[in-house]
Scaffold this motif. Structure first.
Motif, mmCIF file in Angstrom:
data_model
loop_
_atom_site.group_PDB
_atom_site.id
_atom_site.type_symbol
_atom_site.label_atom_id
_atom_site.label_comp_id
_atom_site.label_asym_id
_atom_site.label_seq_id
_atom_site.Cartn_x
_atom_site.Cartn_y
_atom_site.Cartn_z
ATOM 1 N N ARG A 15 0.829 -1.202 0.000
ATOM 2 C CA ARG A 15 0.000 0.000 0.000
ATOM 3 C C ARG A 15 0.868 1.258 0.000
ATOM 4 N N GLN A 18 2.553 1.725 -3.402
ATOM 5 C CA GLN A 18 1.617 2.145 -4.450
ATOM 6 C C GLN A 18 1.418 3.658 -4.451
ATOM 7 N N LYS A 21 5.387 8.539 -5.606
ATOM 8 C CA LYS A 21 5.592 9.240 -6.878
ATOM 9 C C LYS A 21 7.047 9.645 -7.081
ATOM 10 N N TRP A 59 12.690 2.784 -13.283
ATOM 11 C CA TRP A 59 11.739 3.628 -12.559
ATOM 12 C C TRP A 59 11.410 4.880 -13.384
ATOM 13 N N PHE A 64 8.279 7.835 -13.536
ATOM 14 C CA PHE A 64 8.439 8.324 -12.170
ATOM 15 C C PHE A 64 9.777 9.055 -12.009
ATOM 16 N N GLU A 113 4.132 10.803 -0.489
ATOM 17 C CA GLU A 113 4.332 10.350 -1.868
ATOM 18 C C GLU A 113 5.798 10.061 -2.181
ATOM 19 N N LEU A 167 9.029 -1.105 -5.760
ATOM 20 C CA LEU A 167 8.093 -0.040 -6.104
ATOM 21 C C LEU A 167 7.370 -0.337 -7.416
ATOM 22 N N LYS A 171 3.330 -1.154 -7.823
ATOM 23 C CA LYS A 171 2.522 -0.234 -8.615
ATOM 24 C C LYS A 171 1.982 -0.889 -9.886
ATOM 25 N N ALA A 173 3.763 -1.832 -12.422
ATOM 26 C CA ALA A 173 4.491 -1.272 -13.557
ATOM 27 C C ALA A 173 5.706 -2.106 -13.970
#
Length: 188
Positions: A15, A18, A21, A59, A64, A113, A167, A171, A173
């Motif tokens: 969590r 996610q 940023k 990343w 990001f 974030e 990460l 996410k 990704a």
């Protein structure tokens, strides 16, 4: 339990990941092994890990941003940041809490974030405020007590890559990153 199994089992960690940023990095002991190498004329050298750098590229390439927040100042850090296209580089920030405030304003993000990876007690003012706090396997015991994630890899030897993968996978990704940088061939 492997690191990836541990991550999948930790819903709170997923969590937190996610919501990230911005990935913010300390340098000495995180992007490097913490050693300083001096040449005959007194110039200092740092060793950076290519795998950590590629994690930052993965990343970045899925959209990001990354940042460097470090107490020391070094032209080598500037060079490495340019190579990796890291947009936010704050060096000489001995008071990391103040440096972190500058970073938040520059990046336009809230502390929740941000994922920050640091290894020593001077990183605690930042680690205690971010959405996801991490440290390399060889981070100080005082730091390990405060973070959400302790990497399996040591600083300068894959800890940053490990955090980038965590990460990206949290996410959703990771497949996108692999599509941008596909593995070569099929080794069946």
């Amino acid at each position: 339990m492997s690191g990836h199994d541990r991550i999948a089992a930790d819903e709170e960690l997923v969590r937190r990941a996610q919501g990230v940023k911005l990935l913010a990095l300390d340098v000495d002991g995180v992007l490097t092994d913490g050693g300083l190498y001096y040449g005959p004329d007194g110039e200092a050298f740092k060793r950076f890990d290519v795998k950590d750098g590629h994690g930052i590229v993965l990343w970045r390439d899925v959209g990001f941003a990354s940042a460097i927040l470090t107490a020391r100042s070094s032209s080598m850090v500037e060079v490495r940041a340019r190579e990796l296209k890291i947009p936010f580089v704050l060096q000489g920030e001995r008071d990391k809490a103040k440096g972190f405030e500058k970073l938040l304003a520059l990046a336009g993000v809230g502390p929740e974030e941000v994922a920050y990876i640091g290894d020593d007690v001077n990183d605690l003012p930042v680690l205690s405020r971010v959405g996801l706090a991490a440290t390399p396997a060889d981070g100080r015991p005082e730091v390990k007590r405060w973070v959400h994630y302790v990497c399996e890899r040591p600083g300068g030897h894959g800890a940053v890559r490990e955090l980038c993968e965590l990460l990206l996978k949290a996410k959703g990704a990771w497949d996108q990153a692999l599509a941008i940088h596909p593995p070569v061939g099929d080794r069946r």
